[in-house]
Design a protein around this motif. Structure first.
Motif, PDB file in Angstrom:
ATOM      1  N   SER A  77       5.056   2.862  -3.763  1.00  0.00           N
ATOM      2  CA  SER A  77       5.867   1.919  -4.537  1.00  0.00           C
ATOM      3  C   SER A  77       5.296   1.792  -5.949  1.00  0.00           C
ATOM      4  O   SER A  77       4.131   2.137  -6.193  1.00  0.00           O
ATOM      5  N   ARG A  78       6.113   1.256  -6.846  1.00  0.00           N
ATOM      6  CA  ARG A  78       5.683   1.104  -8.246  1.00  0.00           C
ATOM      7  C   ARG A  78       4.427   0.249  -8.330  1.00  0.00           C
ATOM      8  O   ARG A  78       3.529   0.519  -9.123  1.00  0.00           O
ATOM      9  N   PHE A  79       4.387  -0.796  -7.496  1.00  0.00           N
ATOM     10  CA  PHE A  79       3.250  -1.732  -7.519  1.00  0.00           C
ATOM     11  C   PHE A  79       1.943  -0.997  -7.224  1.00  0.00           C
ATOM     12  O   PHE A  79       0.952  -1.142  -7.951  1.00  0.00           O
ATOM     13  N   ILE A  80       1.950  -0.194  -6.158  1.00  0.00           N
ATOM     14  CA  ILE A  80       0.735   0.538  -5.775  1.00  0.00           C
ATOM     15  C   ILE A  80       0.359   1.532  -6.876  1.00  0.00           C
ATOM     16  O   ILE A  80      -0.809   1.696  -7.207  1.00  0.00           O
ATOM     17  N   LYS A  81       1.369   2.169  -7.477  1.00  0.00           N
ATOM     18  CA  LYS A  81       1.084   3.143  -8.541  1.00  0.00           C
ATOM     19  C   LYS A  81       0.457   2.452  -9.754  1.00  0.00           C
ATOM     20  O   LYS A  81      -0.481   2.988 -10.349  1.00  0.00           O
ATOM     21  N   VAL A  82       0.971   1.267 -10.116  1.00  0.00           N
ATOM     22  CA  VAL A  82       0.407   0.533 -11.262  1.00  0.00           C
ATOM     23  C   VAL A  82      -1.035   0.129 -10.954  1.00  0.00           C
ATOM     24  O   VAL A  82      -1.934   0.316 -11.791  1.00  0.00           O
ATOM     25  N   ILE A  83      -1.271  -0.388  -9.744  1.00  0.00           N
ATOM     26  CA  ILE A  83      -2.632  -0.800  -9.350  1.00  0.00           C
ATOM     27  C   ILE A  83      -3.575   0.403  -9.400  1.00  0.00           C
ATOM     28  O   ILE A  83      -4.701   0.316  -9.912  1.00  0.00           O
TER      29      ILE A  83
END
Lengths: 274, 58
Positions: B31-37
């Protein structure tokens, strides 16, 4: 999905490569190159964040302002080279740098594992109990000169797929490939959509927020037929990408039929009688 | 070329191959969230790596 992230990433990668070669030739040290790579990673983070979340202008300004402050701060910290001559300060910094590398590295591996696991993810399929034979076909004698909607474009909902994410992080879920077969065989198109728009049925993905669900509707587009056209059953068969091209609807195995979602097709007369 | 260097080089090649294969096969499914983190963590790790190299004057 991505507007400017991919072109920015490619342009930055080329720019980084040139900078790395020049810096490497001039400095003949490894650390200036590593600083360049860290800054490259940071710029990618900012562009990816802004682009993928389609942030509003207030948030974009805030991120850019914080980035300005961060870069000036790091520039100032790096300029304080006198720290490196103080042995006590150096021993303390050695530990900070060590854990500064180790902790994020471990966290990256943990996030990667979490991202790969399907914890809290459930998929529920709800097919319609039956569909009417007349709804499956349209009159082939459609006059293309008439400025009305083509009858085959009217799709027929056959199954809802509810994907539920009971986990603290959002998840990206790739759709299974589906093949529609009928008895006797006829050629029907297939469509995937939700309230946000339609998806490519083969290999597309949807993002589901933490502790939420998404319902995607699977529909078939009508086939060209006449008053004698009829089918008795519709099979919705889940396949992988490789099998999709080899699926022979005329010779389905018993296992394929057992595993498929079967939808009964009724004639209009049967429904009115029952 | 020292004997241990051969193992370090092969290890480095495997690490590089792992990262490339991981990025190719799995990154798209996150997900985008995991990629940003993960991008935040990579940036932090790279910065500290640069600081450590700077400290050693390498």
């Amino acid at each position: 999905m991505y507007g400017f992230f991919i072109p920015t990433f490619v342009a930055l990668s080329i720019f980084l490569l040139i900078v790395l070669i020049i810096t490497g030739l001039i400095a003949k040290k490894l650390y200036p190159l590593m600083y360049c790579v860290a800054v490259f990673s940071y710029i990618n983070l900012v562009t990816y964040w802004i682009d993928s979340y389609e942030l509003k202008r207030d948030m974009v300004v805030l991120i850019l302002a914080v980035s300005t402050f961060l870069m000036i701060l790091f520039g100032y910290l790096i300029s304080k080279r006198s720290d490196f001559k103080n042995k006590k300060v150096m021993q303390k910094k050695k530990k900070i740098y060590f854990w500064g590398i180790v902790i994020p590295s471990i966290a990256i591996v943990l996030f990667a594992i979490i991202g790969m696991l399907d914890i809290g993810l459930s998929i529920e399929k709800t097919p319609v109990s039956y569909i009417l034979n007349d709804d499956l076909f349209y009159d082939c004698s459609y006059d293309y000169a008439k400025p009305i909607e083509h009858p085959s474009s009217k799709s027929l909902e056959i199954m809802n797929i509810t994907i539920k994410n009971d986990f603290i992080f959002p998840r990206r879920v790739s759709f299974s490939n589906y093949v529609i077969c009928s008895e006797p065989q006829n050629y029907f198109g297939l469509d995937f959509y939700d309230n946000e728009g339609s998806y490519n049925i083969y290999g597309d993905m949807a993002e589901i927020d933490a502790f939420s669900s998404k319902t995607i509707t699977l529909s078939i587009t009508r086939a060209c037929g006449n008053e004698n056209s009829s089918v008795s059953k519709i099979y919705i068969i889940e396949t992988d990408d490789a099998q999709r091209y080899r699926m022979d609807c005329r010779h389905l195995s018993q296992k394929q039929k057992d595993d498929a979602v079967v939808i009964e097709v009724r004639s209009s007369n049967n429904v009115s009688n029952s | 070329l020292k004997l241990e260097s051969i193992f370090y080089i092969v290890g480095g090649i495997f690490a590089f191959a792992t990262i490339i294969y991981f990025a190719w096969e799995y990154l798209i499914t996150f997900s985008r969230f995991i990629k940003v983190i993960m991008l935040v963590l990579v940036t932090i790790a790279l910065y500290f790596c640069a600081r450590e190299l700077h400290r050693r004057d390498m």
